[in-house]
Scaffold this motif. Structure first.
Motif, short mmCIF file in Angstrom:
data_model
loop_
_atom_site.label_atom_id
_atom_site.label_comp_id
_atom_site.label_asym_id
_atom_site.label_seq_id
_atom_site.Cartn_x
_atom_site.Cartn_y
_atom_site.Cartn_z
N ILE A 106 11.79 6.25 -17.28
CA ILE A 106 10.50 6.76 -16.79
C ILE A 106 10.29 6.33 -15.34
CG2 ILE A 106 8.00 6.56 -17.04
CD1 ILE A 106 8.44 6.34 -20.07
N GLY A 107 10.60 5.06 -15.05
CA GLY A 107 10.44 4.56 -13.68
C GLY A 107 11.32 5.30 -12.69
N LEU A 108 12.57 5.58 -13.07
CA LEU A 108 13.47 6.32 -12.18
C LEU A 108 13.00 7.74 -11.95
CD1 LEU A 108 16.96 5.06 -13.46
CD2 LEU A 108 15.84 4.48 -11.30
N LEU A 120 4.09 5.41 -0.48
CA LEU A 120 4.97 4.26 -0.66
C LEU A 120 4.50 3.33 -1.77
CD1 LEU A 120 6.08 3.01 2.89
CD2 LEU A 120 7.54 3.65 0.98
N THR A 121 3.19 3.22 -1.93
CA THR A 121 2.66 2.34 -2.98
C THR A 121 3.08 2.82 -4.35
OG1 THR A 121 0.73 1.78 -1.62
CG2 THR A 121 0.57 1.37 -3.99
N GLN A 122 2.98 4.12 -4.58
CA GLN A 122 3.39 4.68 -5.86
C GLN A 122 4.88 4.46 -6.09
OE1 GLN A 122 1.80 8.56 -7.23
NE2 GLN A 122 3.95 9.23 -7.36
N LEU A 123 5.69 4.64 -5.03
CA LEU A 123 7.12 4.42 -5.16
C LEU A 123 7.40 2.96 -5.52
CD1 LEU A 123 9.98 5.68 -4.80
CD2 LEU A 123 9.91 4.83 -2.45
N ALA A 124 6.68 2.03 -4.88
CA ALA A 124 6.88 0.61 -5.16
C ALA A 124 6.52 0.27 -6.61
CB ALA A 124 6.04 -0.23 -4.20
N LEU A 128 8.99 -1.17 -9.37
CA LEU A 128 8.69 -2.39 -10.10
C LEU A 128 8.84 -2.18 -11.61
CD1 LEU A 128 7.71 -5.31 -9.89
CD2 LEU A 128 5.36 -4.46 -10.04
N LEU A 129 8.44 -0.99 -12.09
CA LEU A 129 8.64 -0.67 -13.51
C LEU A 129 10.12 -0.65 -13.86
CD1 LEU A 129 7.70 0.31 -16.30
CD2 LEU A 129 7.63 2.64 -15.37
N VAL A 130 10.93 -0.08 -12.97
CA VAL A 130 12.38 -0.06 -13.20
C VAL A 130 12.93 -1.48 -13.25
CG1 VAL A 130 14.62 0.62 -12.23
CG2 VAL A 130 12.70 2.23 -12.16
N ALA A 131 12.54 -2.32 -12.28
CA ALA A 131 13.04 -3.69 -12.24
C ALA A 131 12.59 -4.50 -13.45
CB ALA A 131 12.58 -4.37 -10.95
#
Length: 452
Positions: A106-108, A120-124, A128-131
């Motif tokens: 989902i994060g990817l 950029l905030t949404q991408l971060a 973070l969800l991916v990590a």
């Protein structure tokens, strides 16, 4: 550990470990573990750079990687908390594994559909969800690997994991960059999300390992609850304190009680075994560049020779763990890793040739892969069946933190003394590990958990 000092199998049995279904399955789980890593690090940095994001912001994005270093904070939750419905259907390890893999996918997808130039905030947040999902998946895969097979197969499990992980790094690194060049970053990250299906399918196919009760752990938890006065769990607060005592404090107490006077020595070995590896890694690429090798030459040698020699070393380490037990290969790995620094000294003082670089890199990666298999097998043997995820997460964090701190001084050593002296210094960092393993071989203690 005394049993680890004697051969466990003949050679035919040792070779056959790589045909075990669970050992084969670790290749696919290793791939799932390795795939997200570069997608929130160097590959993401390349995407941000191409999108015109400034270097300061790109540097801030690297803080997402802290997630991997602090995973021990929520490892007790993974160890103890059942997931509604999913744990009943898939079991303790597979349910957490599946949720983590779904979170990564989902994060990817979210990253793929976000424009860095606009949000950029949404991408971060998606990164973070991916990590977070990736670190959680690491916790569960490590616990599954330890619980799924006997200790003499842990080296083979580690070797299979390394193979899958390395293949994933190639896919998410060079593969993703090539795909982005041919298509787009959106298509690239969507494709990477689709590849997480490999991990999900593997999770659905494998069987949940058997979770055997540990009598010693139960007794420790009961004593600790009594000590803090929450053995009755009569109120919500008492139940919370009891849970924290059982999940967070008990793993520490259990390890120190089981290891006794050897606990400090064992923790010292955990903290120093990778000192040489990580310190060397900081200065490897600058060294190759300063010798005059081009980026394409460095990439070809380190990626091609490095990849295959790492896999070969890991496979050999797993084989010897199955044949001779854990401690002899662990000692051999420590000696080989420290000794290869002499080859780097030779490279530093000789005329730079591509063939020489290939020999040195091959030897370094062969010994590194060998030592990694033995070390992971040894770390796995230190865990209790009641606290597998928590204790291994703590050991793996301790494994890297001292080395990363000392590695920070690598550049100072090179600047003040030169590369040849630096490689001698880095080789000497491997000596404490050699001495500690040798001491364990001469003074074996039963550090493994009793599971009866």
């Amino acid at each position: 550990m005394g049993a680890d000092n004697t051969p466990a199998h003949d050679w035919r049995s040792a070779f056959s470990v790589y045909t075990r279904p669970r050992v084969v399955g670790m290749v696919f789980l290793g791939f799932a573990a390795g795939l997200p890593f570069l997608l929130v690090f160097t590959t993401l940095s390349a995407w941000l750079t191409k999108s015109g994001v400034d270097r300061t912001t790109i540097g801030f994005f690297s803080w997402i990687g802290i997630t991997y270093s602090i995973k021990f904070f929520w490892a007790p939750v993974v160890d103890r908390l059942p997931l509604p419905l999913l744990t009943r259907v898939f079991g303790k390890r597979r349910s957490w594994m599946l949720v983590a893999q779904l979170g990564i996918a989902i994060g990817l997808c979210g990253m793929a559909l976000t424009d860095p130039g606009l949000n950029l905030t949404q991408l971060a947040l998606f990164a973070l969800l991916v990590a977070f999902g990736s670190a959680t998946q690491d916790i569960t895969i490590d616990a599954y690997r330890i619980e799924a097979v006997d200790r003499d197969l842990q080296g083979a499990m580690a070797a299979s994991y390394v193979l899958g992980y390395r293949l994933a790094l190639l896919t998410a690194g060079a593969g993703a960059l090539h795909l982005a060049n041919l298509t787009s970053w959106t298509m690239t990250y969507l494709s990477m999300a689709g590849l997480m299906a490999i991990g999900m399918l593997t999770t659905l196919v494998i069987r949940e390992p058997q979770h055997r009760p540990d009598r010693r752990a139960s007794e420790i938890e009961a004593r600790l609850e009594q000590t803090v006065g929450v053995q009755g769990r009569s109120s919500p607060l008492a139940r919370l304190v009891a849970w924290l005592s059982d999940a967070v404090v008990s793993p520490f107490v259990e390890f120190f009680q089981r290891s006794g006077s050897m606990a400090v020595l064992i923790l010292l070995l955990v903290g120093c075994y990778k000192l040489r590896d990580i310190t060397m890694g900081v200065m490897a690429n600058p060294f190759y560049i300063d010798l005059g090798f081009g980026l394409d030459e460095i990439a070809n040698v380190t990626k091609v020779f490095g990849f295959f020699m790492t896999i070969a070393g890991a496979a050999l380490g797993g084989l010897l763990v199955a044949r001779y037990g854990i401690l002899p290969p662990l000692l051999a790995g420590a000696i080989l890793v420290a000794s290869t620094n002499l080859l780097f000294v030779w490279l530093a003082v000789s005329e730079p040739r591509l063939a020489t670089l290939a020999v040195v890199v091959s030897a370094d990666n062969l010994s590194g892969g060998f030592a990694t298999s033995a070390f992971i097998a040894w770390l796995s043997s230190l865990t209790s069946s009641s606290y597998t995820a928590t204790q291994y997460a703590l050991f793996s964090s301790l494994m890297t933190l001292p080395a990363k701190f000392i590695g920070g001084f690598a550049g100072m050593v090179v600047d003040s003394a030169g590369y040849a002296s630096f490689f001698l210094y880095a080789g000497l960092l491997g000596v404490p590990a050699i001495l500690l393993v040798a001491y364990l071989l001469r003074h074996p203690v039963a550090t493994q958990a009793e599971t009866g």
